[in-house]
Design a protein around this motif. Structure first.
Motif, short mmCIF file in Angstrom:
data_model
loop_
_atom_site.label_atom_id
_atom_site.label_comp_id
_atom_site.label_asym_id
_atom_site.label_seq_id
_atom_site.Cartn_x
_atom_site.Cartn_y
_atom_site.Cartn_z
N LEU A 41 -10.26 11.36 -3.31
CA LEU A 41 -10.09 11.93 -4.66
C LEU A 41 -8.61 12.16 -4.95
O LEU A 41 -8.10 11.80 -6.02
CB LEU A 41 -10.84 13.26 -4.77
N PHE A 42 -7.94 12.77 -3.95
CA PHE A 42 -6.51 13.07 -4.12
C PHE A 42 -5.71 11.77 -4.32
O PHE A 42 -4.86 11.68 -5.21
CB PHE A 42 -6.02 13.85 -2.88
N HIS A 43 -6.07 10.74 -3.48
CA HIS A 43 -5.38 9.45 -3.57
C HIS A 43 -5.55 8.86 -4.98
O HIS A 43 -4.59 8.40 -5.60
CB HIS A 43 -5.96 8.51 -2.50
N GLY A 44 -6.78 8.90 -5.51
CA GLY A 44 -7.06 8.38 -6.86
C GLY A 44 -6.21 9.09 -7.91
O GLY A 44 -5.62 8.45 -8.79
N HIS A 45 -6.14 10.44 -7.81
CA HIS A 45 -5.36 11.21 -8.79
C HIS A 45 -3.88 10.88 -8.71
O HIS A 45 -3.20 10.75 -9.74
CB HIS A 45 -5.57 12.71 -8.55
N VAL A 46 -3.38 10.71 -7.46
CA VAL A 46 -1.96 10.40 -7.29
C VAL A 46 -1.64 9.05 -7.94
O VAL A 46 -0.63 8.89 -8.64
CB VAL A 46 -1.59 10.40 -5.78
N LEU A 47 -2.55 8.05 -7.76
CA LEU A 47 -2.31 6.72 -8.34
C LEU A 47 -2.41 6.73 -9.86
O LEU A 47 -1.79 5.93 -10.54
CB LEU A 47 -3.31 5.70 -7.75
N PRO A 51 1.16 4.40 -10.71
CA PRO A 51 0.41 3.34 -9.98
C PRO A 51 1.16 2.81 -8.74
O PRO A 51 0.53 2.46 -7.75
CB PRO A 51 0.23 2.22 -11.00
N VAL A 52 2.49 2.80 -8.80
CA VAL A 52 3.22 2.23 -7.64
C VAL A 52 4.05 3.32 -6.97
O VAL A 52 4.81 4.03 -7.63
CB VAL A 52 4.15 1.08 -8.10
N TRP A 53 3.82 3.49 -5.62
CA TRP A 53 4.52 4.51 -4.84
C TRP A 53 5.23 3.87 -3.66
O TRP A 53 4.79 2.87 -3.12
CB TRP A 53 3.52 5.54 -4.28
N PRO A 55 5.56 3.68 0.05
CA PRO A 55 4.55 4.05 1.07
C PRO A 55 4.94 5.29 1.85
O PRO A 55 4.09 6.13 2.16
CB PRO A 55 4.49 2.82 1.99
N GLU A 56 6.19 5.48 2.19
CA GLU A 56 6.67 6.68 2.94
C GLU A 56 6.37 7.96 2.16
O GLU A 56 5.84 8.94 2.67
CB GLU A 56 8.19 6.59 3.13
N GLU A 57 6.71 7.84 0.85
CA GLU A 57 6.54 8.98 -0.07
C GLU A 57 5.05 9.35 -0.16
O GLU A 57 4.67 10.53 -0.08
CB GLU A 57 7.05 8.57 -1.45
N LEU A 58 4.21 8.29 -0.33
CA LEU A 58 2.77 8.50 -0.46
C LEU A 58 2.18 9.16 0.80
O LEU A 58 1.37 10.09 0.72
CB LEU A 58 2.09 7.15 -0.74
N LEU A 59 2.63 8.64 1.96
CA LEU A 59 2.15 9.19 3.24
C LEU A 59 2.50 10.68 3.34
O LEU A 59 1.67 11.51 3.76
CB LEU A 59 2.81 8.40 4.39
N HIS A 60 3.71 11.02 2.92
CA HIS A 60 4.18 12.40 2.99
C HIS A 60 3.35 13.32 2.09
O HIS A 60 2.92 14.40 2.50
CB HIS A 60 5.66 12.44 2.57
#
Ligand code: ATP
Ligand code: MG
Length: 384
Positions: A41-47, A51-53, A55-60
């Motif tokens: 759910l969190f991943h969906g909201h972040v995207l 839409p484009v992150w 990967p380091e930032e997203l993992l953090h």
């Protein structure tokens, strides 16, 4: 949990255990939801935000979310556990106090200390009701025990005089100090008779107090009841120089359903008492009248009278007023106790009134008319 286990663990432990089970179940559910649904759910909201992150930032960001969830769940667990302990302590404190008090009081009562009572210790309405019921039971046991003790001591007191007189006479006869003559025979007969009467009276009193008086109800005219009672006492009254007047009045023909033998017992006692307490030249009047649904039979004398503070006591077991304390002339003090119990058993009552010492007394036996009387239980035999 086995019954032995239930006994081993106290109320507080079991209540806390139950709360911890509920707590763990909620935590497990919350943890599973946070673990299985939370990240996606969190991943969906972040995207949705971008839409484009990188990967380091997203993992953090996602690690931050997991850690925050873990901290929230841990803090929730600790706070809930603290609350469960506090609630359990608060709830069981009052209950435990009341239950401990009940246990101690029950042990005291079982050891014969019947004055033990439980005071309300804030264990809740149900425990307060239980404590109240216990106190009521202990109070009743205490009063029954007090009555039993008083009865035994009264009885011992009553038995002492005739027994010691008989004993003295027997010793006198065997030592040759006394001769068997008319006087000796009279004294021994009188005292053995007194013992026999006492035994019968005690039996009647205990039956009456336990509500075991058997009544053989038959329809009888009030006039007939009174006439036979008055007639059988005429001689004794004449010998004592006391006038006995029969004023049956309006109730003469009224039928009552009574145990004739028992009602005679009441009338005989009232007439004997009146004679005993009325000096020569005095008058005793027996009257009867209809009073609504009842028939009132009254025995009034012009004798000693009864002080106001003794009026209720005359119905107590073994009560004898000052003028009747002389055992050689007075009775055992049970007559009115039995008489009142007989009146009650008929659904009626027996009351006393007096204007005071020297003003005479009046005893009224109220009997319900047949329509208001309780039907006899064993129909056919007429016994209740
Ligand atoms: N008519 C009365 N006038 C004055 N006192 C009375 C009268 N009737 C009863 N009493 C008082 O009430 C007491 C109790 O009476 P009750 O009939 O119970 O006992 P009792 O006559 O002494 O003995 P018994 O057991 O033989 O009847 C008497 O001892 C007496 O003090
Ligand atoms: Mg009497």
């Amino acid at each position: 949990m086995s019954s032995a286990g239930r006994r081993r663990y106290g109320l507080a432990t079991r209540l806390l255990f139950a709360q911890v089970v509920v707590l763990l179940a909620s935590l497990l559910t919350a943890g599973l939801v946070a673990l299985l649904l939370g990240p996606s759910l969190f991943h969906g909201h972040v995207l949705q935000v971008r839409p484009v992150w990188d990967p380091e930032e997203l993992l953090h960001i996602e690690r931050g979310f997991r850690e925050a969830s873990f901290v929230a769940l841990s803090a929730g667990l600790l706070i809930s556990l603290g609350c469960a302990i506090a609630v359990t302590w608060w709830m069981t404190r009052g209950m435990q106090r009341t239950l401990d008090a009940l246990t101690t009081a029950a042990a005291e009562v079982s050891r014969g200390h019947l004055s033990a009572r439980v005071s309300s210790a804030g264990g809740g309405a149900e425990l307060d009701t239980l404590a109240g019921a216990f106190n009521l039971m202990a109070g009743q046991l205490e009063s029954t025990e007090a009555t039993r003790r008083r009865l035994l001591s009264d009885l011992a007191h009553e038995l002492r005089t005739p027994i010691s007189t008989i004993q003295l006479y027997c010793e006198g006869l065997s030592d040759g100090v006394l001769q068997w003559d008319e006087g000796t025979e009279r004294v021994l007969t009188e005292h053995t008779g007194r013992l026999a009467r006492l035994a019968g009276d005690i039996d009647d009193v205990s039956r009456a107090e336990e509500g075991r008086l058997e009544l053989d109800l038959v329809p009888v005219a009030v006039g007939h009841l009174l006439a036979s009672a008055v007639e059988s006492h005429q001689d004794a009254f004449a010998r004592a120089g006391v006038r006995l007047r029969d004023e049956r009045g309006s109730a003469d023909d009224v039928l009552v359903h009574v145990d004739v033998h028992r009602v005679r017992q009441v009338l005989d006692n009232l007439l004997r008492n009146a004679l005993r307490h009325t000096p020569p030249e005095g008058t005793v009047v027996v009257s009867a009248r209809r009073a609504g649904e009842e028939v009132h039979v009254t025995v009034t004398d012009s004798g000693d009278g009864i002080p106001a503070d003794q009026l209720d006591h005359v119905f107590e077991r073994f009560y004898r007023g000052d003028t009747a304390r002389d055992r050689d002339h007075g009775g055992s003090g049970i007559g009115l106790t039995i008489s009142r119990a007989i009146a009650d058993a008929h659904g009626g009552s027996l009351t006393a009134s007096s204007a005071g010492p020297g003003q005479g007394s009046s005893f009224t036996l109220r009997l319900p008319s047949p329509a208001r009387q309780r039907p006899p239980r064993g129909e056919g035999t007429g016994r209740t």
